[in-house]
Design an enzyme around this catalytic site. Sequence first.
Site, PDB file in Angstrom:
ATOM      1  N   ALA A   1     -31.374  11.783 -20.561  1.00 19.80           N
ATOM      2  CA  ALA A   1     -32.114  12.645 -21.046  1.00 19.80           C
ATOM      3  C   ALA A   1     -33.337  11.556 -22.179  1.00 19.80           C
ATOM      4  O   ALA A   1     -34.279  11.027 -22.528  1.00 19.80           O
ATOM      5  CB  ALA A   1     -31.954  13.819 -21.919  1.00 19.80           C
TER       6      ALA A   1
ATOM      7  N   CYS B   1     -28.569  -2.835 -25.331  1.00 19.75           N
ATOM      8  CA  CYS B   1     -27.136  -2.881 -26.427  1.00 19.75           C
ATOM      9  C   CYS B   1     -26.799  -4.284 -25.880  1.00 19.75           C
ATOM     10  O   CYS B   1     -25.391  -4.653 -26.495  1.00 19.75           O
ATOM     11  CB  CYS B   1     -26.529  -2.461 -24.654  1.00 19.75           C
ATOM     12  SG  CYS B   1     -27.733  -0.997 -24.325  1.00 19.75           S
TER      13      CYS B   1
END
Length: 375
Positions: free
Chosen positions: A201, A326
């Site tokens: 989401a 990341c």
Amino acid sequence: MNKIYYFDHAATTAVDEEVLKAMLPYFSYSYGNPSSAYTIGRKNKMAIDLARQKVANSINANQKEIYFTGCGSESDNLALKGVTFASNKKARHIITTKIEHHAILNTCKTLEEMGVEVTYLNVDREGKISLQELENAIRESTILISVMTANNEIGTIQPIKKIGEIAKSHKVLFHTDAVQAIGNMKIDVDEMNIDLLAMSAHKFYGPKGVGALYVRNGVEFKEIQDGGHQEKGKRAGTENVAGIVGMGKAIEKAYINIDEYNKKMIELREYCIEKLQSNISNLKINGSRDDRLPGNINISFLGKESIELLLKLDERGICTSAGSACNSDSTSPSHVLMAIGLTDEEAEGTLRITLGKENTKEDIDYLISSIMEII
Ligand SMILES: *Cc1c(COP(=O)(O)O)cnc(C)c1O
């Protein structure tokens, strides 16, 4: 507070105001446990199922095929491990690519330690796999093909429909990590022959900490977390009701105006790329120019260190990414940039700019003049 110029929508997005509003009751008076039999519990179960329907509608799935999870990474883990653990084949083989997100790559590593064989497909300079190489890699023992819909660093979109056709014709399951794609392009799981699909989401103006996995009706997969019977026994743990409601609202909003949204993103992207190219020499746009996420720009500034550039942009209130979010705490060059054949020098000078709904042309002008000053 000074204005933030946010150009890192591939890392995460701000929760949309309407989404937040839809979530708020579930933090206060609508607190019932969805598994409880009394009214405030049952109402929350209904709220979850309404969100499930919205998620299903957005990818042309049935609501029974949607399982809510805690994030995109969990959805990827559940897809790969779930299918592997449900398979009763003696030898098990998975095909994936060299440019997947670590949620896929590290899950594959763990499965390899358990004796599963994994083939990592190469990609070309644009970041695309070869369908021929995919087909050649399929064996008797292949249980799953996992290819991401769109890459989080360079934005390249894979030929998903063709991959789905190949998987289907060989009776192999097809999972796609669509975490970057959902909300940024249309996906139809039937038309594209997708058996499993992961989404999250917070990549489409929803809250962090909630994801979903689509699993085609009839596909066997085993739960990876033991506990209660939530999500039809496939994902134990009391549901994140507010998060799930927010995800439903966010995905519904994302697809109402997707064509218009994409048009705006592509216009801004092309404006930004043209301005960069005409003002700065020695740069290289990475990824595909045609099959690319609307808001993704990935550029190598040759002879520059993108981490320095990023920090100086940050001083001006501008958020960008060096390679991938990341990777921001590691110094090794991005596996994606290596796989598309960049040199170490090119990779070190690579900046990712990912656009979103609050960006304007004026913001981009400020970004580019700031980059020019720094360089
Ligand atoms: C962000 C991302 C994930 C991980 O999703 P989380 O919800 O942050 O765990 C997985 N795959 C891709 C391609 C992503 O961009």
